[in-house]
Design a protein around this motif. Sequence first.
Motif, PDB file in Angstrom:
ATOM      1  N   MET A   1       0.847  -1.175   0.000  1.00 20.93           N
ATOM      2  CA  MET A   1       0.000   0.000   0.000  1.00 20.93           C
ATOM      3  C   MET A   1       0.887   1.230   0.000  1.00 20.93           C
ATOM      4  O   MET A   1       1.780   1.364   0.808  1.00 20.93           O
ATOM      5  CB  MET A   1      -0.887  -0.016   1.240  1.00 20.93           C
ATOM      6  N   SER A   2       0.631   2.130  -0.915  1.00 23.75           N
ATOM      7  CA  SER A   2       1.328   3.418  -0.903  1.00 23.75           C
ATOM      8  C   SER A   2       0.288   4.533  -1.008  1.00 23.75           C
ATOM      9  O   SER A   2      -0.701   4.408  -1.713  1.00 23.75           O
ATOM     10  CB  SER A   2       2.325   3.510  -2.057  1.00 23.75           C
ATOM     11  N   TYR A   3       0.535   5.581  -0.241  1.00 27.30           N
ATOM     12  CA  TYR A   3      -0.388   6.710  -0.194  1.00 27.30           C
ATOM     13  C   TYR A   3       0.435   7.990  -0.198  1.00 27.30           C
ATOM     14  O   TYR A   3       1.365   8.126   0.597  1.00 27.30           O
ATOM     15  CB  TYR A   3      -1.243   6.629   1.073  1.00 27.30           C
ATOM     16  N   ILE A   4       0.096   8.893  -1.090  1.00 22.76           N
ATOM     17  CA  ILE A   4       0.746  10.204  -1.150  1.00 22.76           C
ATOM     18  C   ILE A   4      -0.354  11.257  -1.155  1.00 22.76           C
ATOM     19  O   ILE A   4      -1.203  11.274  -2.053  1.00 22.76           O
ATOM     20  CB  ILE A   4       1.608  10.362  -2.419  1.00 22.76           C
ATOM     21  N   LEU A   5      -0.345  12.121  -0.151  1.00 22.37           N
ATOM     22  CA  LEU A   5      -1.310  13.212  -0.071  1.00 22.37           C
ATOM     23  C   LEU A   5      -0.725  14.427  -0.776  1.00 22.37           C
ATOM     24  O   LEU A   5       0.352  14.899  -0.430  1.00 22.37           O
ATOM     25  CB  LEU A   5      -1.604  13.555   1.393  1.00 22.37           C
ATOM     26  N   ALA A  54     -13.127  13.708  10.408  1.00 23.92           N
ATOM     27  CA  ALA A  54     -12.709  13.575  11.807  1.00 23.92           C
ATOM     28  C   ALA A  54     -12.966  12.153  12.314  1.00 23.92           C
ATOM     29  O   ALA A  54     -12.130  11.581  13.022  1.00 23.92           O
ATOM     30  CB  ALA A  54     -13.439  14.596  12.674  1.00 23.92           C
ATOM     31  N   ASP A  55     -14.099  11.561  11.949  1.00 25.46           N
ATOM     32  CA  ASP A  55     -14.435  10.202  12.358  1.00 25.46           C
ATOM     33  C   ASP A  55     -13.428   9.206  11.782  1.00 25.46           C
ATOM     34  O   ASP A  55     -12.941   8.315  12.489  1.00 25.46           O
ATOM     35  CB  ASP A  55     -15.854   9.864  11.897  1.00 25.46           C
ATOM     36  N   ALA A  56     -13.095   9.354  10.511  1.00 20.44           N
ATOM     37  CA  ALA A  56     -12.118   8.464   9.869  1.00 20.44           C
ATOM     38  C   ALA A  56     -10.747   8.609  10.532  1.00 20.44           C
ATOM     39  O   ALA A  56     -10.111   7.603  10.867  1.00 20.44           O
ATOM     40  CB  ALA A  56     -12.022   8.782   8.378  1.00 20.44           C
ATOM     41  N   GLU A  57     -10.298   9.837  10.734  1.00 21.59           N
ATOM     42  CA  GLU A  57      -8.988  10.059  11.350  1.00 21.59           C
ATOM     43  C   GLU A  57      -8.939   9.505  12.765  1.00 21.59           C
ATOM     44  O   GLU A  57      -7.928   8.922  13.169  1.00 21.59           O
ATOM     45  CB  GLU A  57      -8.641  11.542  11.334  1.00 21.59           C
ATOM     46  N   GLY A  63      -6.210   2.600  15.533  1.00 20.36           N
ATOM     47  CA  GLY A  63      -5.855   1.292  15.005  1.00 20.36           C
ATOM     48  C   GLY A  63      -6.754   0.713  13.938  1.00 20.36           C
ATOM     49  O   GLY A  63      -6.537  -0.418  13.512  1.00 20.36           O
ATOM     50  N   ALA A  64      -7.753   1.444  13.481  1.00 18.87           N
ATOM     51  CA  ALA A  64      -8.617   0.924  12.411  1.00 18.87           C
ATOM     52  C   ALA A  64      -7.828   0.844  11.105  1.00 18.87           C
ATOM     53  O   ALA A  64      -6.889   1.606  10.873  1.00 18.87           O
ATOM     54  CB  ALA A  64      -9.837   1.820  12.225  1.00 18.87           C
ATOM     55  N   ASP A  65      -8.196  -0.089  10.262  1.00 23.80           N
ATOM     56  CA  ASP A  65      -7.560  -0.248   8.960  1.00 23.80           C
ATOM     57  C   ASP A  65      -7.760   1.011   8.132  1.00 23.80           C
ATOM     58  O   ASP A  65      -8.865   1.547   8.071  1.00 23.80           O
ATOM     59  CB  ASP A  65      -8.190  -1.448   8.254  1.00 23.80           C
ATOM     60  N   GLU A  66      -6.710   1.494   7.490  1.00 21.43           N
ATOM     61  CA  GLU A  66      -6.809   2.730   6.705  1.00 21.43           C
ATOM     62  C   GLU A  66      -7.538   2.535   5.385  1.00 21.43           C
ATOM     63  O   GLU A  66      -7.971   3.502   4.779  1.00 21.43           O
ATOM     64  CB  GLU A  66      -5.421   3.323   6.467  1.00 21.43           C
TER      65      GLU A  66
END
Length: 84
Positions: A1-5, A54-57, A63-66
């Motif tokens: 998994m790679s993520y770039i903001l 905010a809920d997702a963050e 520890g929730a899966d991204e």
Amino acid sequence: MSYILFSMTERKAAKRHRCIWCGEHIEPGDTYSDERSVYDGEIQRMRWHPECRADAEDGWKNGADEEFMPHCAERPEPLPKAPA
């Protein structure tokens, strides 16, 4: 998994959008977060209600899966507005 903001900008909606988290509409005049990023080589543009972001963050910090499926969550109560 790679993520770039690339960017996360707070905007005021000029037209209707759909929140990536809850799937409900973001109506014209509402404030929302506009995310531009790349995930596993795929360019993404996601729009979030402030309370959904905010809920997702909060979940990710605890520890929730991204990874998540679009429109997979219930919309939480709106965040309180700052006094004018």
